[in-house]
Write an enzyme that holds these catalytic residues in place. Structure first.
Site, PDB file in Angstrom:
ATOM      1  CB  SER A 141      -1.168  -0.061   1.192  1.00 16.50           C
ATOM      2  OG  SER A 141      -1.398   1.214   1.313  1.00 16.50           O
ATOM      3  CE1 TYR A 154      -4.633  -1.909   4.987  1.00 21.10           C
ATOM      4  CE2 TYR A 154      -3.665   0.030   4.379  1.00 21.10           C
ATOM      5  CZ  TYR A 154      -3.894  -0.776   3.484  1.00 21.10           C
ATOM      6  OH  TYR A 154      -3.739  -1.603   2.420  1.00 21.10           O
TER       7      TYR A 154
END
Length: 263
Positions: A141, A154
């Site tokens: 990400s 995350y």
């Protein structure tokens, strides 16, 4: 481009995984679409691939279940003789203040986003080695390199898998296995609740305002799953032979020119 290749795509039932499965199949690969979903839930993805002239099948596999992972690769090798490509798109995201983040959510994010991909690679290596090599792409990400408010856990899971990819690369090159990772920015997927049918009118208005101030040369703050699938296709193809252990940011420049708040 990928004629005769056998590909496994995790998280293949939705979002980036589904788009990647379709694109790999369009380019000649036989794709095994996997997720924790029942086969029936993934069948629409397979049906669309077949209807477009591609080849695919569905197989349930929870990336946190090592026995299921072993069975997946054993079955693929038994049925097709090899596995050439592994794309790891399975992911989960919870966000909010760290003091409010439950232990269950933290464990699940590290399990699916970090430990799961590592376990998949452990199972893939001997199968790919017997086939003479392969290509692995881990979906990380943009949050792995950019501080995003209330996404700390995350981001940590995605930074971990990106660095794991980099440090694993020299080990796998001896087996002719290339491993790289991608850092997507904001993608219109169900995982982040960014599909148009899931947004409230207020959220849709905020998205319009955000896109009006987007740093993207295309004027859209949100990418589509196929935008990332195209990067995956490049990385698993022979055109990317020079890339080993790379982390490719595919975030429309967000990390270099931070977008203003959506509101």
């Amino acid at each position: 481009m990928l004629d005769g290749k056998i590909a496994i795509v995790t998280g293949g039932g939705t979002g980036i995984g589904a788009a990647t499965a379709a694109l790999l199949a369009k380019n000649g690969a036989h794709v095994i679409v996997t997720s924790e979903l029942a086969v029936a839930a993934m069948q629409p993805v397979v049906d669309r691939i077949v209807a477009a002239g591609g080849s695919a099948e569905a197989a349930t596999c929870d990336v946190m279940d090592r026995a299921a992972i072993a069975a997946l690769f054993a079955g693929a090798e038994r049925a097709h003789g090899k596995v050439d490509i592994l794309v790891q798109s399975a992911g989960v995201c919870f966000w909010g203040p760290i003091e409010d983040m439950s232990a269950g959510k933290i464990d699940t994010m590290f399990g699916v986003n970090t430990i799961g991909p590592i376990s998949m690679i452990q199972a893939a290596i001997p199968v790919m080695r017997r086939a003479g090599g392969g290509a692995i792409v881990n979906i990380s990400s943009g949050a792995a390199v950019l501080g995003v408010n209330e996404f700390a856990v995350y981001a940590a899971t995605k930074a971990a898998i990106a660095h794991f990819t980099r440090t694993l690369a020299p080990e796998l090159r001896r087996s002719n296995i290339r491993v790289n990772s991608i850092g997507p920015g904001s993608v219109r997927t169900q995982m982040l609740g960014f599909t148009s049918d899931e947004l409230t009118p207020e959220q849709q208005e905020a998205m319009v305002r955000r896109e009006a101030r987007s740093v993207s040369p295309y004027g859209n703050a949100m990418m589509e799953p196929d935008d990332i699938a195209q990067v995956v296709l490049f990385l698993v193809s022979d055109a990317a032979r020079a890339l080993q252990g790379s982390f490719l940011l595919a975030d429309q420049g967000i990390s270099s020119a931070m977008l203003p708040p959506a509101s």
